[in-house]
Each structure stands twice: as structure tokens, then as C-alpha cells.
Design a protein around this motif. Structure first.
Motif, PDB file in Angstrom:
ATOM      1  N   ARG A 118     -24.311  12.207  22.681  1.00  0.00           N
ATOM      2  CA  ARG A 118     -25.477  11.393  23.025  1.00  0.00           C
ATOM      3  C   ARG A 118     -25.186   9.916  22.762  1.00  0.00           C
ATOM      4  N   ASP A 122     -23.434   8.742  25.670  1.00  0.00           N
ATOM      5  CA  ASP A 122     -24.348   8.654  26.811  1.00  0.00           C
ATOM      6  C   ASP A 122     -25.177   7.377  26.807  1.00  0.00           C
ATOM      7  N   VAL A 123     -25.552   6.897  25.616  1.00  0.00           N
ATOM      8  CA  VAL A 123     -26.429   5.718  25.515  1.00  0.00           C
ATOM      9  C   VAL A 123     -25.634   4.454  25.188  1.00  0.00           C
ATOM     10  N   ARG A 162     -26.021   2.632  21.773  1.00  0.00           N
ATOM     11  CA  ARG A 162     -27.330   2.183  21.278  1.00  0.00           C
ATOM     12  C   ARG A 162     -27.850   3.168  20.245  1.00  0.00           C
ATOM     13  N   ALA A 167     -33.081   5.785  21.852  1.00  0.00           N
ATOM     14  CA  ALA A 167     -32.800   6.227  23.204  1.00  0.00           C
ATOM     15  C   ALA A 167     -33.553   7.514  23.526  1.00  0.00           C
ATOM     16  N   TYR A 168     -33.606   8.432  22.561  1.00  0.00           N
ATOM     17  CA  TYR A 168     -34.363   9.668  22.762  1.00  0.00           C
ATOM     18  C   TYR A 168     -35.851   9.355  22.889  1.00  0.00           C
ATOM     19  N   GLU A 194     -36.961   8.101  26.185  1.00  0.00           N
ATOM     20  CA  GLU A 194     -36.986   9.120  27.235  1.00  0.00           C
ATOM     21  C   GLU A 194     -37.990  10.219  26.947  1.00  0.00           C
TER      22      GLU A 194
END
Length: 63
Positions: free
Chosen positions: A43, A46-47, A50, A55-56, A59
Motif C-alpha cells: 500500500r 501504491d500511494v 504518502r 490515503a486509506y 478513499e
């Protein structure tokens, strides 16, 4: 809680208690922790490095 049932007497005592507590963990728990950590690292990629929680949150997903 296993490590701090009583106050460790030294750094070596603390280290031994942590190792003993880890050795008592069922393998299933260790495997799940490793899997979660791997997903967390993926993850991060993926971000683009950051803050993962942010980030989670952005979203609507949570760890």
C-alpha cells in the motif's frame, strides 16, 4: 501484558521476556502479522510513500 507482568530488572531481562512472549505466539498469529505487514508495504508503494492511513481515509478504506 506477558512482558510487563512485573517490572523487568534490566534491559537483558526485558529482551528475554520479549523473546519468550514471541516464542509463545501461535504460528497462525505470526503468519497473519507478516501478511498484514506485506499488504501495508504494498500500500505504501501504491500511494507513492504518502501517509498510508491518510490515503486509506481519503478513499473511505481503513486498515
Amino acid at each position: 501484558s506477558i512482558v510487563y507482568r512485573t517490572q523487568p530488572q534490566s534491559l537483558d531481562d526485558l529482551q528475554a521476556r520479549i523473546q519468550d512472549a514471541f516464542n509463545q505466539l501461535p504460528q497462525e498469529i505470526i503468519d497473519r502479522a507478516i501478511d498484514c505487514y506485506q499488504r501495508r508495504l504494498e500500500r505504501c508503494i501504491d500511494v507513492d510513500g504518502r501517509n498510508v492511513e491518510q490515503a486509506y481515509s481519503d478513499e473511505g478504506n481503513f486498515l
